[in-house]
Design a protein around this motif. Structure first.
Motif, PDB file in Angstrom:
ATOM      1  N   PRO A  28       0.799  -1.225   0.000  1.00 35.38           N
ATOM      2  CA  PRO A  28       0.000   0.000   0.000  1.00 35.38           C
ATOM      3  C   PRO A  28       0.835   1.280   0.000  1.00 35.38           C
ATOM      4  O   PRO A  28       0.310   2.355  -0.257  1.00 35.38           O
ATOM      5  N   ARG A  29       2.122   1.174   0.274  1.00 35.27           N
ATOM      6  CA  ARG A  29       2.993   2.359   0.366  1.00 35.27           C
ATOM      7  C   ARG A  29       4.010   2.451  -0.761  1.00 35.27           C
ATOM      8  O   ARG A  29       4.828   3.366  -0.784  1.00 35.27           O
ATOM      9  N   GLY A  30       4.005   1.505  -1.680  1.00 37.68           N
ATOM     10  CA  GLY A  30       5.000   1.520  -2.755  1.00 37.68           C
ATOM     11  C   GLY A  30       6.409   1.314  -2.235  1.00 37.68           C
ATOM     12  O   GLY A  30       7.375   1.878  -2.771  1.00 37.68           O
ATOM     13  N   ALA A  31       6.544   0.489  -1.186  1.00 39.18           N
ATOM     14  CA  ALA A  31       7.841   0.329  -0.525  1.00 39.18           C
ATOM     15  C   ALA A  31       8.679  -0.809  -1.100  1.00 39.18           C
ATOM     16  O   ALA A  31       9.772  -1.067  -0.617  1.00 39.18           O
ATOM     17  N   ILE A  32       8.165  -1.510  -2.112  1.00 38.38           N
ATOM     18  CA  ILE A  32       8.936  -2.580  -2.755  1.00 38.38           C
ATOM     19  C   ILE A  32       9.427  -2.077  -4.098  1.00 38.38           C
ATOM     20  O   ILE A  32       8.639  -1.716  -4.974  1.00 38.38           O
TER      21      ILE A  32
END
Length: 379
Positions: free
Chosen positions: A357-361
């Motif tokens: 959901p946070r674009g952390a990958i």
């Protein structure tokens, strides 16, 4: 010849969407050419995750509204459903604006909870279970959002039908394919052929570029596309964006199998010319492997250098654990409230990136893959 219609639509104005859809479908005979009075019509938008419409992650609610209204005017009973990657169908539909449209139009929400085995699963599947609402529908209208896709390159008409597979059965199919993107593409092609939607109508008014399908950037394209063949629609979508067949794994494998609609020579384009609607700049998904001939035994030894694998952006990560929960090969674990990726077990499906959901990958390309792209050899 597979006919695909393209029509310009600059924004999501409600009246404009309904008028544009009518014009779009006229060369195909209109909605009444497909929907008969009393039929149950399953409308399958992209409801990947609970994101606001302006994020371009899901099919825009005004496009869904226009299709529902057209189905109802033709005398059909409209059902709208999907199996989201994260969260329930109702939760995701509420956040992305589709639930309000369903309730306002008197359509029905199909939550895709129950499923049953396909009577004759395609050869590429060990087994296949499909949402009951899809199997029970008189016809299916496929309503994808045009987006990049880190694993397949592009998600459009063919890939959107993967949502007919319910919940955690999707990771099982990822595991069945493993790191073999060609096999996963064949599975998607077989699924699309098995489901045979009556129509595929693509929301490309605002598409997604870059790190799709969940963490990319919205990009104005201002177009609707429609056709009966999902493959032909995807071929037109690639042409619209100025991408190659090789930029989409399903299209690439379909061309190798010489399937109808795999290339533009099999497609009759009607309406606006793709080049006239093409965005000035479109950022494709990052390449995830090297396409020139590398022996299998060597490819395995040099996998990290020849491929792209997920990597964590610790500054964005909140430690929610969704990536760990939904990783098909269970190659992730929370350590000190941050996900750790076991790259030896990772199959490169990028489900973690898709659902974060946070674009952390992030997508980290190996050295040889980066060099191959520099010299024009990579996909």
């Amino acid at each position: 010849m597979n006919r695909v219609v393209l029509h310009a639509l600059p924004d999501y104005d409600r009246a404009g969407c309904e008028a544009a859809l009518q014009t779009l479908l006229e060369p195909l005979g209109g909605m009444k050419a497909y929907v008969q009075a009393g039929q149950r019509v399953l409308i399958k938008p992209n409801m990947l995750a609970a994101k606001a419409p302006e994020k371009a992650v899901t099919t825009h609610p005004e496009i869904v509204r226009a299709v529902i209204r057209a189905v109802q005017q033709a005398g059909g009973e409209a059902w709208v459903g999907d199996s989201p990657g994260v969260g329930s169908c109702r939760q995701v539909a509420r956040k992305c604006g589709i639930l309000a449209v369903v309730e306002e139009t008197g359509a029905r929400l199909a939550p895709f909870v129950d499923c049953r085995p396909a009577s004759s699963p395609p050869a590429s599947f060990q087994h296949l279970e499909i949402a009951c609402e899809v199997l029970d529908a008189d016809l299916v209208i496929n309503l994808p959002k045009l987006k990049t896709h880190q694993m397949m390159g592009l998600t459009c008409a063919v890939k959107n039908l993967f949502g007919a597979v319910v919940g955690m059965r999707k990771p099982q199919l990822h595991l069945q394919a493993g790191s073999d993107k060609a096999l996963f593409a064949r599975m998607l092609l077989d699924l699309a052929d098995h489901l045979k939607p009556a129509l595929s109508i693509v929301d490309a008014v605002v598409a997604m570029e870059g790190d799709g399908p969940g963490s990319g950037d919205p990009v104005a394209v201002g177009t609707l596309l429609a056709g009966e063949s999902p493959l032909a629609v995807d071929a037109a979508a690639l042409e619209l964006l100025g991408l190659r067949t090789e930029d989409c794994w399903t299209q690439k494998i379909a061309r190798e199998q010489e399937l109808p609609g795999a290339t533009l020579k099999d497609v009759e384009l009607v309406g606006a010319a793709p080049a006239s609607l093409r965005p000035q700049h479109f950022r494709p998904a990052k390449a995830t492997d090297v396409s020139f001939g590398v022996p299998a035994f060597l490819h395995q030894r040099l996998r990290r250098s020849l491929s792209a694998l997920p990597a964590l952006d610790a500054n964005c990560c909140t430690g929610c654990g969704l990536c760990v929960e939904h990783c098909p090969p269970q190659a992730m674990a929370l350590q000190n409230h941050r996900p750790h990726i076991d790259l030896n077990r990772c199959i490169g499906c990028f489900c973690c990136q898709e659902l974060c959901p946070r674009g952390a990958i992030l997508t980290r390309q190996g050295l040889l893959l980066r060099l191959s792209r520099f010299f024009g050899l990579g996909r």
